[in-house]
Write an enzyme that holds these catalytic residues in place. Structure first.
Site, PDB file in Angstrom:
ATOM      1  N   HIS A 137       0.837  -1.208   0.000  1.00 39.93           N
ATOM      2  CA  HIS A 137       0.000   0.000   0.000  1.00 39.93           C
ATOM      3  C   HIS A 137       0.872   1.258   0.000  1.00 39.93           C
ATOM      4  O   HIS A 137       0.674   2.161  -0.811  1.00 39.93           O
ATOM      5  CB  HIS A 137      -0.935   0.027   1.208  1.00 39.93           C
ATOM      6  CG  HIS A 137      -1.557   1.382   1.406  1.00 39.93           C
ATOM      7  ND1 HIS A 137      -2.682   1.789   0.734  1.00 39.93           N
ATOM      8  CD2 HIS A 137      -1.162   2.443   2.161  1.00 39.93           C
ATOM      9  CE1 HIS A 137      -2.965   3.046   1.075  1.00 39.93           C
ATOM     10  NE2 HIS A 137      -2.055   3.469   1.941  1.00 39.93           N
ATOM     11  N   HIS A 142       1.476   5.171  -2.777  1.00 43.65           N
ATOM     12  CA  HIS A 142       1.886   6.546  -2.482  1.00 43.65           C
ATOM     13  C   HIS A 142       3.122   7.041  -3.225  1.00 43.65           C
ATOM     14  O   HIS A 142       3.240   8.229  -3.498  1.00 43.65           O
ATOM     15  CB  HIS A 142       2.165   6.700  -0.979  1.00 43.65           C
ATOM     16  CG  HIS A 142       0.933   6.676  -0.131  1.00 43.65           C
ATOM     17  ND1 HIS A 142       0.049   7.733  -0.039  1.00 43.65           N
ATOM     18  CD2 HIS A 142       0.425   5.719   0.694  1.00 43.65           C
ATOM     19  CE1 HIS A 142      -0.942   7.432   0.800  1.00 43.65           C
ATOM     20  NE2 HIS A 142      -0.739   6.210   1.252  1.00 43.65           N
TER      21      HIS A 142
HETATM   22 FE    FE Z   1      -2.003   5.372   2.742  1.00 45.90          FE
END
Ligand code: FE
Ligand code: HBI
Length: 290
Positions: A137, A142
């Site tokens: 994740h 990101h």
């Molecule tokens: Fe996050």
């Protein structure tokens, strides 16, 4: 020994990371050589699956950023190698952390252009859902946009705003901005809606759902509207806020004193995510609309 933080918005919760060897800023060593073949295989499975969706569903800046930081399906990225590519592009770097870290440290990292990435990766039975951020994740979701100069500048401004919001007791309001942009944001492009939020891009199901499902509302991004809106952490979103450009996101956050806004919103009850207001710039009214 550093005390593990409690997860934001989830109350007290056992965190999975190992917090025994963290520095005062909560960073650890990545220890890339310690990843097992099985862990690299999880990365490969997740990367391959999500990469195949990006051209259709993700913002073009995400695709460009993923290439620019030099990640591929072969193995879990080496953070040091990523930083060699990222630093000249935007001045950002990634740092290894055990998992969620306390807000004040998280904001301090962002304000200093360093993005905390969890070092652990999920287990094979968790490919589709996790309640805490893991390496996949944090990295896949990101890091690509940190290669984009405008988005990178926004993230730094968010970190600075976070530090001020803490002093103001208003982190919960600012966190809604993060949730509805950095985690679950959509971008309007000439080719149609595209996802740029990390919570979307690290989920196979929500990547398709966020762009194509008739269920959720999709409304033009307005920072005060976003700050007033509740969010759900346990299901696909019922509301997505749509930006027209990363410049819009940056301009909404940079150089603005949110103090008066925080005071105005105060502790008024949040607007449910199912609700569409007469003042909203509606892009799609969802079948969940109340
Ligand atoms: Fe996050
Ligand atoms: N820590 N590692 C990590 N990652 C996050 O996204 C994170 C965090 N600590 C706090 C936090 N997020 C949120 O409380 C803020 O974004 C509001």
């Amino acid at each position: 020994m550093t005390k593990p933080p409690s997860a934001p918005t989830r109350g007290q919760l056992e965190l999975r990371g190992t917090y025994e060897h963290t520095a005062p800023d909560y960073t650890v060593e990545q220890r890339w050589d310690h990843y097992s073949e099985g862990e690299h295989a999880i990365w490969r499975t997740l990367y391959t699956r999500q990469r195949a969706l990006l051209d259709r569903y993700a913002a073009p800046e995400v695709v460009a950023g993923l290439g620019a930081v030099g990640a591929d399906e072969r193995a879990i990225p080496r953070f040091a190698a990523v930083n060699d590519r990222l630093r000249p592009l935007t001045g950002w770097r990634i740092v290894a952390v055990p998992g969620l870290i306390p807000e004040e440290h998280f904001f301090a990292h962002l304000a200093a252009r360093s993005f905390p990435v969890s070092v652990w990766i999920r287990k094979p039975h968790e490919l589709d859902y996790l309640s805490e951020p893991d390496l996949f994740h944090d990295f896949f979701g990101h890091v690509p946009l940190l290669a984009n100069p405008v988005f990178a500048r926004f993230m730094q401004a968010y970190g600075e705003a976070g530090q001020k919001a803490q002093a103001h007791g208003a982190v919960a309001l600012l966190a809604r901005v993060y949730w509805y942009s950095v985690e679950f944001g959509l971008l309007r492009t000439p080719a149609g809606l595209r996802a740029y939020g990390a919570g979307i891009l690290s989920s196979k199901g929500e990547t398709v759902y966020s762009v194509e499902s008739p269920e959720p509302n999709r409304v033009g991004f307005d920072i005060e509207r976003v700050m007033r809106t509740d969010y759900r952490i346990d299901s696909y979103q019922r509301m997505y806020f749509v930006i027209d450009s990363f410049e819009q996101l940056f301009e909404a956050s940079y150089g603005t004193d949110f103090g008066p806004l925080y005071d105005r919103i105060g502790t008024t009850p949040g607007i449910p995510p199912e609700t569409v207001l007469p003042t909203d710039r509606v892009i799609t009214r969802g079948t969940v609309a109340g």
